[in-house]
Design a protein around this motif. Structure first.
Motif, PDB file in Angstrom:
ATOM      1  N   GLY A 168       0.808  -1.213   0.000  1.00 20.49           N
ATOM      2  CA  GLY A 168       0.000   0.000   0.000  1.00 20.49           C
ATOM      3  C   GLY A 168       0.838   1.257   0.000  1.00 20.49           C
ATOM      4  N   PRO A 169       1.682   1.438  -1.018  1.00 18.97           N
ATOM      5  CA  PRO A 169       2.538   2.630  -1.053  1.00 18.97           C
ATOM      6  C   PRO A 169       1.724   3.922  -1.092  1.00 18.97           C
ATOM      7  N   ALA A 170       2.177   4.903  -0.338  1.00 20.37           N
ATOM      8  CA  ALA A 170       1.500   6.209  -0.307  1.00 20.37           C
ATOM      9  C   ALA A 170       2.034   7.073  -1.443  1.00 20.37           C
ATOM     10  N   LEU A 171       1.814   6.596  -2.646  1.00 18.89           N
ATOM     11  CA  LEU A 171       2.275   7.302  -3.842  1.00 18.89           C
ATOM     12  C   LEU A 171       1.142   7.274  -4.843  1.00 18.89           C
ATOM     13  N   ARG A 172       0.778   8.431  -5.328  1.00 15.75           N
ATOM     14  CA  ARG A 172      -0.302   8.523  -6.311  1.00 15.75           C
ATOM     15  C   ARG A 172       0.245   9.166  -7.575  1.00 15.75           C
ATOM     16  N   PHE A 173      -0.349   8.799  -8.686  1.00 12.95           N
ATOM     17  CA  PHE A 173       0.123   9.289  -9.980  1.00 12.95           C
ATOM     18  C   PHE A 173      -0.980  10.033 -10.703  1.00 12.95           C
ATOM     19  N   LEU A 174      -0.599  11.144 -11.327  1.00 14.23           N
ATOM     20  CA  LEU A 174      -1.468  11.723 -12.342  1.00 14.23           C
ATOM     21  C   LEU A 174      -0.962  11.193 -13.670  1.00 14.23           C
ATOM     22  N   PRO A 175      -1.831  10.699 -14.524  1.00 13.33           N
ATOM     23  CA  PRO A 175      -1.374   9.966 -15.704  1.00 13.33           C
ATOM     24  C   PRO A 175      -0.719  10.878 -16.734  1.00 13.33           C
ATOM     25  N   PRO A 176       0.115  10.309 -17.590  1.00 11.23           N
ATOM     26  CA  PRO A 176       0.736  11.102 -18.643  1.00 11.23           C
ATOM     27  C   PRO A 176      -0.314  11.607 -19.624  1.00 11.23           C
ATOM     28  N   ALA A 177      -0.015  12.751 -20.234  1.00  7.25           N
ATOM     29  CA  ALA A 177      -0.911  13.317 -21.244  1.00  7.25           C
ATOM     30  C   ALA A 177      -0.084  13.625 -22.478  1.00  7.25           C
ATOM     31  N   ALA A 179       1.785  13.600 -25.984  1.00  8.59           N
ATOM     32  CA  ALA A 179       2.445  12.524 -26.718  1.00  8.59           C
ATOM     33  C   ALA A 179       3.079  11.492 -25.795  1.00  8.59           C
ATOM     34  N   ARG A 180       3.207  11.837 -24.510  1.00  8.37           N
ATOM     35  CA  ARG A 180       3.770  10.861 -23.565  1.00  8.37           C
ATOM     36  C   ARG A 180       2.976   9.571 -23.559  1.00  8.37           C
ATOM     37  N   ARG A 181       1.657   9.744 -23.780  1.00  5.74           N
ATOM     38  CA  ARG A 181       0.814   8.555 -23.819  1.00  5.74           C
ATOM     39  C   ARG A 181       0.956   7.984 -25.210  1.00  5.74           C
ATOM     40  N   SER A 182       1.623   6.873 -25.300  1.00  5.18           N
ATOM     41  CA  SER A 182       1.892   6.320 -26.623  1.00  5.18           C
ATOM     42  C   SER A 182       0.603   5.856 -27.274  1.00  5.18           C
ATOM     43  N   VAL A 183       0.716   5.541 -28.557  1.00  2.60           N
ATOM     44  CA  VAL A 183      -0.444   5.084 -29.317  1.00  2.60           C
ATOM     45  C   VAL A 183      -1.069   3.865 -28.639  1.00  2.60           C
ATOM     46  N   LEU A 184      -0.209   2.915 -28.282  1.00  3.48           N
ATOM     47  CA  LEU A 184      -0.716   1.676 -27.701  1.00  3.48           C
ATOM     48  C   LEU A 184      -1.353   1.946 -26.345  1.00  3.48           C
TER      49      LEU A 184
ATOM     50  N   ALA B 210       4.281  17.243 -25.687  1.00  4.48           N
ATOM     51  CA  ALA B 210       3.538  18.092 -26.617  1.00  4.48           C
ATOM     52  C   ALA B 210       2.283  17.394 -27.127  1.00  4.48           C
ATOM     53  N   ASP B 211       1.440  18.177 -27.794  1.00  6.78           N
ATOM     54  CA  ASP B 211       0.242  17.623 -28.410  1.00  6.78           C
ATOM     55  C   ASP B 211       0.518  17.196 -29.848  1.00  6.78           C
ATOM     56  N   VAL B 212       1.416  17.899 -30.503  1.00  8.85           N
ATOM     57  CA  VAL B 212       1.742  17.607 -31.901  1.00  8.85           C
ATOM     58  C   VAL B 212       3.255  17.709 -32.064  1.00  8.85           C
TER      59      VAL B 212
END
Lengths: 194, 670
Positions: A168-177, A179-184, B210-212
């Motif tokens: 139960g680690p006390a670590l929370r993440f805000l997800p990447p947004a 281009a960091r979030r890859s296509v997959l 970035a977005d693009v």
């Protein structure tokens, strides 16, 4: 998450390492191993996975494996959730090094004892932010007090970070947004939504 | 609790951020914390890992604390007292001057530490009878001149207005790694709905956020800018009202656009036509849109004309003079200190282009260079043709290097003199991203036998019997006298907080007054033609070692050697703390290029061209554009590869810059 801990915004973190150096300065970790480290995910930037950085130290777990595995009672979980290590009680047996799934406790060869991030308890007690949080240039690393409610969208799992022992680690993440979030990664998320 | 004291100061590195810093010391003068100065709104109360690393750097075991003299055997150095060191240097310099004349001495100053006092070296050299100096700049001058020719002045909006941008177009710019406090502001803008677009042949930490992301061929940015402009004008998305009132030469420029139809631009840049069209429309339709250009797209021989084409896009779309919009390259608002008082310039002064030091050391005659004094720089690793520069320095009668640590340049010296750190002498420090003048405080006494450079030059003047009145007695009084003319702030004000020296408010060119010859934004510039011999209307032309070069037959890959967060060029890389958080030092190559050469990820590869050859470990990554390879610059310790053995001694089309990114190579399995 029942106590104080960290919130890491994976979109804002660029893995610069300022948190690591701020921790070194604040806690006198000059020539010893750093308590905090930055783990890059997908340095080759393969499009099959997201690209981000995990800035991690001790997670001040709800069920700290270091504490339960310590034969000398050197670990203490404070009422506010911060897990502190008492050097004067430490035998240097290094059991905690084995029991902690996150490799947070570090062995200090010179002193023959363990040490780890104590969430800058001395600063927190004085109403200040932990040194790593105060130094973060992009404000990606944030401090969550015991009473804090993590922001909307914060989760406790991201690829590359697991809690295999159920600490139960006390670590929370805000997800990447962006281009960091890859296509997959994006398509997985969309698949899960459906 | 021991008594702590906190002192306000500033980081003087050659970096966009120029962070205000608060340094806290204990009773024993040990640094207990380094924090950002909240009074500097640009850096927002933060420093970066390099600023934090000073806590390690100033007392690092490798720091030079005493003068060193090369041993008589030639191998290694021995400590020597200042008297002996300066005495022998004086003798040898005098001999060089007697035998060859004063210009046989080269004075080379790098950008390693910014401050007004750096210029005092010339108080010695002018009395010496002159010397050979360098002109131009390795980094940014073409973009500065292009901006000046276009808008009349290098100023841009206050950094805090970044968050008001609805679109932020980063062109050849990677702030997540090289301007991290700007990246915080960009992330804030993005969180409020701004689109972040990056143009960069590489995937970087900025493109990841970035977005693009568009990845053109390096060196084709002028074609891309003109192609975008063609789309904008064709679609009628240009701001006619602004152009009618404030553009000079727009009709000629418009005619030029006819030569850059979308299909041609797509084929030059290697981008999809629809991607270019989409970006052009998006940029033109979004207001305010902030275009931030980095230094990366002007490190080639067509740099100035390229930067003019890009700089014109904000004017074309009426994005000039508004908060959240604009053209952003460099803000020189704080660069208005009064000049130092110096002796008159002697007749024997000679100057060489800074990107061609190796060539001139090899070939200069009447007189040849026989001695070199290097300060705040590491040319043996950081200048083009570094391997030849090393060989040339090694042949000189006298090399003096002033530095805090041994560097590849210092290794070649006859004398290495220990330099102060930023905490060991007062100074005034200007910036080039934010408009603040900041006070660099003296926080610590120089350790060991370290002397500030001002004191080294004063001592040199004394040895030669020169006038020493140019050097500061009371440093505060000396620096007070350098405050800009008409500046309302006193030195006490500058010591109390960063002082904003913008004369025209936070929004640059809000009054639409452009100090160009025409008083308008110059789409056509007679001045550009007269001063630099370039086309008055900027265009794209292929570079000699570019994407369209015939030399690509033998050397098909374009090499980029970019910057990142953990170094300022070759500074900081010697520190264990920095090495502990840095990324691996690898040759990035696209899987297609790697496969064609039988190179596997993690294997050794040789990178070469007609100038040199280095060996590197390969990282195969789809993040880089095919046909482009990349390695970070600034690594110069412990057998690090010397990337500048490959780079050419070219000069940009305007303002005497270097051409580091115009560099074709081939790569093979080692």
């Amino acid at each position: 998450m029942s106590g104080a801990g960290f919130l890491l915004d994976l979109h804002r973190c660029v893995g610069c390492g300022a948190c690591v150096l701020a921790c070194r300065i604040e806690n006198g970790r000059v020539e010893t191993a750093a308590w905090r480290r930055v783990l890059p995910l997908n340095l080759r930037r393969r499009p099959s996975g997201p690209t981000y950085f995990l800035s991690v130290a001790c997670h001040h777990c709800d069920e700290p494996a270091c504490l339960t595995g310590c034969p000398s009672g050197a670990y203490e979980k404070r009422a506010d959730g911060i897990v502190v290590h008492h050097e004067d009680l430490c035998l240097g047996c290094r059991y905690c090094e084995m029991t902690c799934p996150f490799s947070a406790p570090q062995y200090d060869e010179a002193k023959g004892v363990m040490s780890k991030c104590h969430l800058c308890a001395h600063r927190v007690d004085a109403g200040r932010l932990p040194a790593c949080v105060a130094a973060c240039p992009t404000e990606a690393l944030q401090f969550l007090t015991a009473a804090a409610v993590p922001p909307d969208g914060a989760g406790d799992r991201v690829p590359g970070f697991a809690d295999p022992a159920g600490c139960g680690p006390a670590l929370r993440f805000l997800p990447p947004a962006g281009a960091r979030r890859s296509v997959l990664f994006r398509s997985l998320e969309e698949a899960l939504k459906r | 609790m021991p008594a702590l004291r906190t002192i306000r100061t500033v980081c003087p590195r050659n970096c966009y951020c120029t962070c205000g810093m608060l340094v806290t010391l204990d009773e024993a003068n040990r640094i207990v914390s380094i924090d950002g100065d909240p009074e500097n709104p640009a850096t927002g109360g933060h420093v970066c890992l390099k600023g934090l690393a000073y806590a390690r750097r100033v007392t690092y075991a490798d720091r030079l604390l005493t003068p060193l003299r090369r041993r008589a055997s030639g191998a290694g150095f021995e400590p020597v007292g200042w008297d002996d060191a300066l005495g022998e240097i004086t003798q040898r310099l005098s001999r060089v001057r007697t035998e060859h004349g004063p210009e046989a001495a080269l004075y080379y100053e790098g950008s390693g530490s910014h401050g007004a006092l750096g210029g005092l070296a010339m108080a010695f050299w002018r009395q010496f009878g002159g010397c050979t100096t360098t002109f131009g700049d390795l980094c940014w001058p073409a973009g500065l001149e292009a901006t000046r020719l276009t808008y009349g002045d290098n100023r841009h909006n206050h950094p805090s207005l970044t968050v008001q941008g609805r679109m932020i177009l980063l062109w050849g710019h990677n702030p997540a790694e090289t301007n991290i406090h700007q990246w915080r502001l960009i992330l804030d803008a993005q969180a409020q709905g701004a689109r972040v677009v990056v143009i960069d042949p590489r995937q970087t930490d900025s493109t990841d956020g970035a977005d693009v992301h568009l990845q053109p061929r390096p060196g084709t940015d002028a074609a891309l800018a003109l192609g975008m402009a063609s789309v904008i004008v064709e679609d009628g998305l240009h701001d006619s009202e602004f152009l009618d009132a404030h553009a000079h030469g727009f009709d000629e420029y418009r005619q030029r656009l006819a030569s850059f139809p979308l299909e041609r631009v797509a084929s030059i840049t290697g981008l999809e036509p629809e991607a270019i069209r989409g970006l052009a429309r998006d940029y033109a339709r979004t207001k305010p849109a902030l275009l931030i250009a980095g230094f990366g797209l002007q490190r080639h021989s067509r740099a100035g004309q390229t930067m003019r084409t890009v700089a014109l896009l904000p004017a074309l779309t009426g994005n000039v003079g508004l908060a959240g919009g604009g053209w952003q390259y460099a803000n020189l608002a704080s660069h208005c200190l009064r000049p130092l008082r110096l002796p008159p310039e002697p007749a024997a002064a000679r100057s060489i282009p800074v990107s061609q030091v190796a060539r001139h050391l090899e070939t200069l005659d009447r007189p040849p260079i026989r001695a070199a004094w290097v300060e705040r720089g590491n040319p043996a690793s950081q200048n083009p043709a570094s391997h030849r520069l090393r060989e040339a320095l090694a042949r000189l009668d006298l090399v003096v290097v002033v530095d805090q640590f041994m560097t590849p340049t210092a290794e070649l010296a006859h004398f290495v003199l220990p330099a102060k750190t930023l905490f060991e002498e007062e100074d005034l420090v200007t910036a080039y991203w934010h408009p603040y003048l900041q006070w660099r405080a003296k926080i610590l006494s120089p350790p060991g036998d370290v002397r500030p450079e001002t004191e080294i030059w004063r001592a040199m003047c004394e040895r030669f019997g020169y006038d020493t009145s140019y050097f500061p007695g009371d440093r505060e009084a000396f620096l007070r006298a350098l405050l800009p003319e008409g500046c309302a702030a006193t030195l006490e004000d500058v010591k109390a907080r960063p002082i904003d020296l913008s004369e025209n408010g936070d929004v640059a060119f809000a009054d639409h007054r452009f100090p160009t010859p025409s008083g308008k934004v110059e789409f056509a510039s007679d001045e550009a033609a007269a001063v630099w011999g370039v086309d008055r209307v900027p265009a794209y032309a292929p570079a000699a070692e570019g994407a369209e070069s015939p030399a690509r037959g033998r050397f098909p890959l374009q090499l980029l050697s970019c910057k990142t967060r953990d170094r300022i060029h070759s500074q900081f890389g010697n520190l264990d703390w920095v090495r502990g958080v840095e990324r691996p030092h690898l040759l990035d190559i696209h899987p297609d290029d790697a496969r064609a050469r039988g190179i596997a990820d993690g294997s050794n590869a040789t990178v070469w061209n007609d100038r040199g050859r280095i060996e590197l470990v390969v990282r195969v990554t789809p993040g880089i554009r095919p046909g482009v390879v990349h390695v970070l610059e600034g690594w110069c310790h412990d057998g690090d590869p010397d990337v500048n053995a490959l780079t050419a001694e070219g000069i940009t089309d305007m303002n005497h810059g270097a051409t580091f990114y115009e560099c074709l190579v081939e790569v093979a399995r080692a």
